[in-house]
Design a protein around this motif. Structure first.
Motif, mmCIF file in Angstrom:
data_model
loop_
_atom_site.group_PDB
_atom_site.id
_atom_site.type_symbol
_atom_site.label_atom_id
_atom_site.label_comp_id
_atom_site.label_asym_id
_atom_site.label_seq_id
_atom_site.Cartn_x
_atom_site.Cartn_y
_atom_site.Cartn_z
ATOM 1 N N LYS A 1 1.147 9.644 5.724
ATOM 2 C CA LYS A 1 1.056 10.754 4.765
ATOM 3 C C LYS A 1 2.373 11.518 4.679
ATOM 4 O O LYS A 1 2.906 11.719 3.581
ATOM 5 C CB LYS A 1 -0.080 11.710 5.157
ATOM 6 N N THR A 2 2.897 11.914 5.811
ATOM 7 C CA THR A 2 4.159 12.656 5.813
ATOM 8 C C THR A 2 5.306 11.766 5.356
ATOM 9 O O THR A 2 6.162 12.194 4.577
ATOM 10 C CB THR A 2 4.447 13.231 7.211
ATOM 11 N N SER B 1 0.829 -1.215 0.000
ATOM 12 C CA SER B 1 0.000 0.000 0.000
ATOM 13 C C SER B 1 0.860 1.261 0.000
ATOM 14 O O SER B 1 0.531 2.248 -0.662
ATOM 15 C CB SER B 1 -0.972 0.012 1.183
ATOM 16 N N PHE B 2 1.985 1.239 0.728
ATOM 17 C CA PHE B 2 2.893 2.386 0.740
ATOM 18 C C PHE B 2 3.476 2.608 -0.648
ATOM 19 O O PHE B 2 3.536 3.732 -1.143
ATOM 20 C CB PHE B 2 4.014 2.174 1.764
ATOM 21 N N LEU B 3 3.899 1.537 -1.303
ATOM 22 C CA LEU B 3 4.474 1.652 -2.644
ATOM 23 C C LEU B 3 3.448 2.120 -3.665
ATOM 24 O O LEU B 3 3.772 2.900 -4.564
ATOM 25 C CB LEU B 3 5.097 0.318 -3.069
ATOM 26 N N ARG B 4 2.187 1.677 -3.530
ATOM 27 C CA ARG B 4 1.117 2.160 -4.418
ATOM 28 C C ARG B 4 0.912 3.656 -4.248
ATOM 29 O O ARG B 4 0.782 4.400 -5.219
ATOM 30 C CB ARG B 4 -0.193 1.420 -4.132
ATOM 31 N N LEU B 5 0.886 4.107 -2.984
ATOM 32 C CA LEU B 5 0.708 5.532 -2.716
ATOM 33 C C LEU B 5 1.889 6.329 -3.254
ATOM 34 O O LEU B 5 1.717 7.389 -3.863
ATOM 35 C CB LEU B 5 0.534 5.780 -1.216
ATOM 36 N N LEU B 6 3.095 5.825 -3.080
ATOM 37 C CA LEU B 6 4.293 6.486 -3.596
ATOM 38 C C LEU B 6 4.233 6.595 -5.121
ATOM 39 O O LEU B 6 4.543 7.640 -5.693
ATOM 40 C CB LEU B 6 5.540 5.720 -3.153
ATOM 41 N N GLU B 7 3.784 5.548 -5.781
ATOM 42 C CA GLU B 7 3.658 5.565 -7.240
ATOM 43 C C GLU B 7 2.599 6.574 -7.685
ATOM 44 O O GLU B 7 2.817 7.346 -8.615
ATOM 45 C CB GLU B 7 3.301 4.167 -7.753
ATOM 46 N N MET C 1 9.355 10.634 -1.097
ATOM 47 C CA MET C 1 9.327 11.188 -2.454
ATOM 48 C C MET C 1 10.364 12.300 -2.601
ATOM 49 O O MET C 1 11.089 12.347 -3.592
ATOM 50 C CB MET C 1 7.920 11.724 -2.740
ATOM 51 N N ALA C 2 10.446 13.181 -1.622
ATOM 52 C CA ALA C 2 11.415 14.275 -1.666
ATOM 53 C C ALA C 2 12.840 13.724 -1.633
ATOM 54 O O ALA C 2 13.717 14.216 -2.353
ATOM 55 C CB ALA C 2 11.192 15.235 -0.501
ATOM 56 N N SER C 3 13.074 12.702 -0.841
ATOM 57 C CA SER C 3 14.397 12.098 -0.755
ATOM 58 C C SER C 3 14.803 11.475 -2.090
ATOM 59 O O SER C 3 15.929 11.665 -2.557
ATOM 60 C CB SER C 3 14.415 11.037 0.350
ATOM 61 N N ILE C 4 13.897 10.763 -2.708
ATOM 62 C CA ILE C 4 14.167 10.143 -4.005
ATOM 63 C C ILE C 4 14.486 11.210 -5.049
ATOM 64 O O ILE C 4 15.393 11.055 -5.863
ATOM 65 C CB ILE C 4 12.968 9.281 -4.460
ATOM 66 N N ALA C 5 13.737 12.322 -5.007
ATOM 67 C CA ALA C 5 13.914 13.406 -5.979
ATOM 68 C C ALA C 5 15.092 14.315 -5.637
ATOM 69 O O ALA C 5 15.457 15.173 -6.438
ATOM 70 C CB ALA C 5 12.630 14.231 -6.063
#
Length: 82
Positions: free
Chosen positions: A41-42, A13-19, A48-52
């Motif tokens: 949520k946070t 579920s976390f990976l789906r939300l991240l995608e 996402m910010a870390s990946i980017a």
């Protein structure tokens, strides 16, 4: 086993939300994440910010928050010249 990044359990579920979040970001779409406290949520936005490689500014909101909390408001100004 479950992979972890930054001490997060990368559940399905976390990976789906991240995608889904990453697709919104790619399309320059606004995103509103809502839900109970502690549901990730946070964490997903931090991931996402870390990946980017982007700096993230977190503003905690509540039911009592309004737009002035984000954008400021108007203050009365005395325009009388004495």
């Amino acid at each position: 086993g479950v992979d972890t990044i930054f001490d997060l359990a990368l559940t399905a579920s976390f990976l789906r939300l991240l995608e889904r979040l990453s697709r919104c970001v790619e399309q320059c779409e606004s995103v509103l994440l809502s839900g109970e406290s502690g549901t990730g949520k946070t964490a997903v936005v931090q991931q996402m910010a870390s990946i980017a490689g982007k700096k993230l500014y977190v503003v905690n909101m509540s039911q009592q928050s309004d737009s002035a909390d984000l954008f400021g408001g108007f203050a009365p100004v005395n325009t009388d010249k004495a």
